[in-house]
Write an enzyme that holds these catalytic residues in place. Structure first.
Site, mmCIF file in Angstrom:
data_model
loop_
_atom_site.group_PDB
_atom_site.id
_atom_site.type_symbol
_atom_site.label_atom_id
_atom_site.label_comp_id
_atom_site.label_asym_id
_atom_site.label_seq_id
_atom_site.Cartn_x
_atom_site.Cartn_y
_atom_site.Cartn_z
ATOM 1 N N HIS A 212 0.828 -1.218 0.000
ATOM 2 C CA HIS A 212 0.000 0.000 0.000
ATOM 3 C C HIS A 212 0.854 1.256 0.000
ATOM 4 O O HIS A 212 0.363 2.351 -0.260
ATOM 5 C CB HIS A 212 -0.883 0.046 1.256
ATOM 6 C CG HIS A 212 -1.731 -1.163 1.440
ATOM 7 N ND1 HIS A 212 -2.947 -1.332 0.835
ATOM 8 C CD2 HIS A 212 -1.529 -2.279 2.169
ATOM 9 C CE1 HIS A 212 -3.460 -2.503 1.202
ATOM 10 N NE2 HIS A 212 -2.628 -3.091 2.004
ATOM 11 N N HIS B 158 6.289 6.626 5.960
ATOM 12 C CA HIS B 158 5.808 6.134 4.672
ATOM 13 C C HIS B 158 5.243 7.305 3.890
ATOM 14 O O HIS B 158 5.149 8.417 4.413
ATOM 15 C CB HIS B 158 4.738 5.047 4.873
ATOM 16 C CG HIS B 158 3.540 5.553 5.572
ATOM 17 N ND1 HIS B 158 3.394 5.532 6.950
ATOM 18 C CD2 HIS B 158 2.427 6.173 5.094
ATOM 19 C CE1 HIS B 158 2.247 6.081 7.276
ATOM 20 N NE2 HIS B 158 1.659 6.495 6.179
ATOM 21 N N HIS C 45 2.400 8.835 0.643
ATOM 22 C CA HIS C 45 1.195 8.736 -0.190
ATOM 23 C C HIS C 45 1.444 9.632 -1.388
ATOM 24 O O HIS C 45 2.010 10.732 -1.226
ATOM 25 C CB HIS C 45 -0.031 9.220 0.592
ATOM 26 C CG HIS C 45 -0.255 8.473 1.887
ATOM 27 N ND1 HIS C 45 -1.069 7.369 2.007
ATOM 28 C CD2 HIS C 45 0.275 8.692 3.128
ATOM 29 C CE1 HIS C 45 -1.051 6.942 3.264
ATOM 30 N NE2 HIS C 45 -0.239 7.720 3.960
ATOM 31 N N HIS D 171 4.344 10.672 6.049
ATOM 32 C CA HIS D 171 3.875 10.490 7.433
ATOM 33 C C HIS D 171 4.955 9.813 8.267
ATOM 34 O O HIS D 171 5.433 8.729 7.896
ATOM 35 C CB HIS D 171 2.605 9.643 7.454
ATOM 36 C CG HIS D 171 1.445 10.337 6.828
ATOM 37 N ND1 HIS D 171 0.384 9.660 6.248
ATOM 38 C CD2 HIS D 171 1.177 11.648 6.663
ATOM 39 C CE1 HIS D 171 -0.485 10.525 5.767
ATOM 40 N NE2 HIS D 171 -0.034 11.757 6.013
ATOM 41 N N THR E 297 -5.228 6.959 8.297
ATOM 42 C CA THR E 297 -5.878 7.217 6.996
ATOM 43 C C THR E 297 -6.008 5.933 6.174
ATOM 44 O O THR E 297 -6.440 5.963 5.027
ATOM 45 C CB THR E 297 -5.088 8.240 6.160
ATOM 46 O OG1 THR E 297 -3.826 7.648 5.792
ATOM 47 C CG2 THR E 297 -4.858 9.530 6.935
ATOM 48 N N THR E 298 -5.617 4.806 6.804
ATOM 49 C CA THR E 298 -5.800 3.511 6.155
ATOM 50 C C THR E 298 -6.589 2.617 7.112
ATOM 51 O O THR E 298 -6.596 2.868 8.324
ATOM 52 C CB THR E 298 -4.441 2.817 5.890
ATOM 53 O OG1 THR E 298 -3.814 2.570 7.165
ATOM 54 C CG2 THR E 298 -3.528 3.679 5.048
#
Ligand SMILES: NS(=O)(=O)c1cc(-c2ccccc2)cc(-c2ccccc2)c1
Ligand SMILES: [Zn+2]
Length: 263
Positions: free
Chosen positions: A66, A91, A93, A117, A198-199
């Site tokens: 992801h 990680h 996005h 993040h 947010t996941t």
């Protein structure tokens, strides 16, 4: 992680069917609009300890299907919050080559190219991250907005190894580097609000700190991030590119976003 995606039948509009919190209140990200803001003079500059990692420290760079993540040593922590928040991982996005906008938080409707993040957990109160992950004071995430512009040497420290983690669950070791260099210069200017992962499982357990100022990476660096990875395993016969891994803005409800700066 389990089977969830950002689009399609297991996409973000369906997460709440398997992960109930994803449909609850206090969700992240949000569009940080001026009318939600309240200046808070008590918000101190973010203070980070042991972010300057030496080259002999090994970090694990991984593709979790992801996102691309870097594991962080537990000596790294935030010391300016009521409890010590110990670093766990960082990680990203991002968007895609054809639609570069891929940040999770928006500022007055502006979506940035990507977002980093840095995830920390409350190590004063909880023994480990998996205990902290669903507690209301469990996590503190530092968010950094990323724009395409100047080349970013700090980004290169891990981006140069990204072809070693093209497929899900691949991991490589990378040398430690100064993680502080991935953050904007001003750690005293930020937005602060209570939100969630947010996941999935979207636990409302995150104290969000989103820095006001963005960092930049070059177009080539962005395209490397946006086009190098797949969300499927190496042996999968139908490779699925990993991009546009951002959740859309959630309802701000009656939440106030505190700001540490004026004007
Ligand atoms: N986007 S995020 O910051 O809310 C976030 C936090 C954590 C997280 C990490 C460690 C401890 C606790 C929470 C994990 C993810 C994640 C991203 C991609 C795939 C699976 C999970 C995302
Ligand atoms: Zn994230």
């Amino acid at each position: 992680g389990a089977k969830w995606t950002y689009s399609g039948p297991e996409g973000q509009n369906h997460w709440s069917k398997i992960y109930p919190y994803c449909g609850s209140a206090f969700q992240s990200p949000i569009d940080i609009k001026s009318e939600l803001l309240r200046f808070d003079p008590s918000l101190r500059p973010v203070e980070l300890q042991n972010y300057n990692l030496l080259p002999n420290e090994q970090l694990t760079l991984g593709n979790n299907g992801h996102s691309v993540q870097i594991s962080l040593p537990s000596k790294m922590h935030i010391s300016s919050l009521p409890h010590r928040y110990t670093a766990a991982q960082l990680h990203f996005h991002w968007g895609s080559a054809s639609r570069p906008a891929g940040s999770e938080h928006l500022v007055n409707n502006k979506q940035y190219a990507a977002e980093m993040h840095v995830v920390h957990y409350n190590s004063d109160k909880y023994p480990d991250m998996s205990t902290a992950i669903d507690k209301s004071d469990g996590l503190a995430v530092l968010g950094v907005l990323i724009e395409v512009g100047e080349f970013n040497p700090a980004f290169e420290q891990f981006l140069k190894f990204i072809n070693g983690i093209k497929y899900r669950d691949q991991r490589v070791k990378v040398s430690g580097f100064n993680i502080r260099e991935l953050l904007p210069a001003r750690l005293d200017e930020y937005y602060r609000y209570d939100g969630s992962l947010t996941t999935p499982p979207c636990y409302p357990s995150v104290l969000w700190t989103l820095f006001r100022n963005h960092i930049t990476i070059s177009r080539k660096q962005f395209l490397t991030l946006a086009t190098a990875l797949y969300s499927t395993h190496a042996q999968d016969s139908a490779p699925v590119p990993l991009n546009s891994n951002f959740r859309k803005p959630q309802n701000a409800d009656s939440r106030v976003v505190l700001v540490s700066f004026k004007e």
